[in-house]
Design a protein around this motif. Structure first.
Motif: not given
Length: 541
Positions: A457-482
């Motif tokens: 909620g304080a990471h980006l100026t002008g983007v607060t908890d009023d605008n944010i519905i949550g967080v998400e952790a992406p895992l891209w698999t260019e190097t991940i096989e299993d």
């Protein structure tokens, strides 16, 4: 040989100190007591009689088998009120786990719950079944780590006395899995969902298409799977999910109160589709898929590298929209959740006017199928309707220009999911060369403390908890096989993402969190999780 059920209960309980709770995510409020709950051979999982009890049964039917496996106890599910005691055998109360749906917890929201553990048993209360399930994961972590075994263990099964009031900070606590760069089997995907469950993750985002592979059967366009799904990064055989397999994944997540979000990434990241259907390529010289215009790939039938930004749908060809309409319709029909992710990132071959024109039409298709459009932050450039979701993946902080797309989304009354790549992209290496054969570094390296120690909620100026519905952790698999590779890059960072999304900001301090994290190691060992033993944590084995 004496069975576990025949062991004297008092002998099991004697001198059995469950130790202080080491919960992740940390609850909103927790009071510890001197009482100890001993889960016994005659303990049950109970729900109230009547309609409320019936609504609680799905959670009871998840919890009871889970508890049976390691304890070896029968753990029946019974419909009876809280507090029933077996007075025929002195000192041998069943000490049940009771799940109650009650309006008293309505102020905590659908995922909120209260949990009281005493020598009388465990009483879990919530306003909705989803809250009972989230609370059951807290109860699970109060059990000794051996409860995670897939075979009978000796116990004793003692839990510390607590009184907990708990509810999430954000409604969206997500994890993303790229199955396009490298294909993961149904069982591997289910395993990943199981790991998410423990840390109260409630959104599972599947990246189903990219330049290297198309992973879901589409009836009207079968070559997407048959051809586009045949390979992956490095040229090894790929794979795809049948519709029944995909439905099974969706249901497996739903049974754990996790909403699945499908992603078909357009108008870029489309080379696998282009390879599958030449009619999608009329805007390119010779009508070839995008990768064949790259140096060194002119004669290759597939793209199996890791580059980005070179592919594009032909946005002025009507067949492109026929294709997209079919794909969105067929996937929406087998996805009960309310979201459809359209990607939209790194569309470097599509001009901004064409991008806006294309996304506006795609957004209409998504809405026509009853879904809310979601995309990476770039979708904010289009005429997105209020309530659509932009996923911020920029490395920017404060007022940095990389956050401009998120601020544009806010100005358009879109909602924002925070996924800053230099904080919670799980495919970033932990440190230079660590692990040696896994992960990327384009967003820097991300150790456990860096992944945890930030405030959405304080990471980006002008983007607060009023605008944010949550967080998400992406895992891209260019190097991940299993799945074992996926575990190594996700743990120990993923539990922190769960806590960021659940626990109030004022309740999170790295120095305290790292101690709780250290105590997860015993549980992970039992669960056979392949995790990175960060030097920032004094692991407790």
């Amino acid at each position: 040989m004496m069975s576990l059920a025949a062991l004297p209960v008092r002998a099991q309980e004697e001198n059995a100190d469950p130790g202080p709770p080491q919960l992740i995510p940390a609850p909103v409020s927790m009071e510890t007591t001197a009482e100890v709950y001993a889960f016994r051979p005659n303990s049950k999982v109970t729900v109230d009689p009547g309609h409320a009890g019936k609504q609680a049964l799905p959670v009871a039917r998840w919890l009871a088998p889970f508890l049976r496996t390691a304890t070896g106890y029968p753990v029946p599910v019974a419909r009876q009120g809280w507090g029933g005691r077996d007075k025929t055998t002195p000192g041998n109360s069943p000490r049940n786990v009771h799940l109650a749906l009650t309006g008293d917890e309505s102020q905590l929201g659908e995922e909120g719950y209260t949990l009281s553990v005493s020598d009388e048993g465990a009483l879990l209360r919530a306003a909705a079944a989803e809250g009972l399930f989230r609370g059951s994961q807290t109860l699970r972590q109060l059990f000794p780590p051996e409860i995670e075994h897939d075979s009978v263990q000796p116990g004793p099964w003692t839990l510390p006395g607590v009184n907990i009031v708990d509810y999430p900070r954000y409604e969206w606590r997500g994890a993303h899995l790229d199955v396009a760069r490298h294909f993961l089997t149904v069982e591997e995907v289910k395993r990943y969902i199981d790991l998410l469950t423990l840390y109260k993750i409630n959104r599972f985002h599947m990246h189903l298409s990219d330049d290297q592979g198309w992973r879901l059967w589409i009836d009207d366009w079968p070559n997407l799977a048959l051809i586009g799904g045949s390979t992956e990064v490095g040229g090894t055989p790929g794979g795809y999910y049948t519709k029944d397999e995909y439905r099974a994944i969706v249901q497996y997540a739903a049974d754990r109160f996790i909403t699945l979000i499908p992603e078909i990434d357009v108008p870029g990241h489309t080379n696998a589709a282009e390879v599958s259907y030449p009619e999608l390529n009329s805007c390119r010289p010779g009508g070839v898929p995008s990768h064949r215009l790259l140096p060194g790939w002119e004669d290759e039938p597939f793209y199996t590298g890791t580059g980005v930004g070179f592919s594009a749908l032909c946005v002025h060809d009507e067949i492109t929209y026929e294709f997209m309409a079919d794909v969105i319709r067929e996937i929406s029909e087998i996805t009960p959740g309310p979201y459809f992710h359209v990607g939209g990132d790194e569309a470097f071959q599509t001009s901004l006017p064409d991008y806006i024109m294309f996304m506006d039409r795609i957004q209409d298709m998504v809405h026509d199928n009853g879904k809310t459009m979601m995309g990476w932050a770039e979708v904010a450039r289009a005429n997105a309707v209020p309530g659509s979701i932009a996923q911020n993946w920029s490395t920017a902080t404060g007022g940095g220009s990389g956050g401009d797309l998120a601020r544009t989304a806010v100005a358009k009354d879109m909602k924002v999911v925070m996924s800053p790549a230099n904080r919670i992209y799980l495919d970033m290496k932990y440190a230079p060369g660590v692990p040696p054969d896994l992960g990327l570094t384009w967003a820097g390296t991300v150790e456990v403390m860096r992944s945890y120690d930030w405030n959405p909620g304080a990471h980006l100026t002008g983007v607060t908890d009023d605008n944010i519905i949550g967080v998400e952790a992406p895992l891209w698999t260019e190097t991940i096989e299993d799945i074992k590779d996926a575990e190594m890059m996700s743990f120990p960072r993923l539990p922190g993402v769960g806590e960021i999304g659940w626990t109030p900001q004022q309740g999170r301090v790295w120095t305290e969190y790292r101690e709780r994290l250290a105590n997860q190691a015993r549980r992970w060992a039992v669960m056979d999780i392949n995790y990175y033993r960060s030097p920032q944590v004094d692991w407790v084995d």
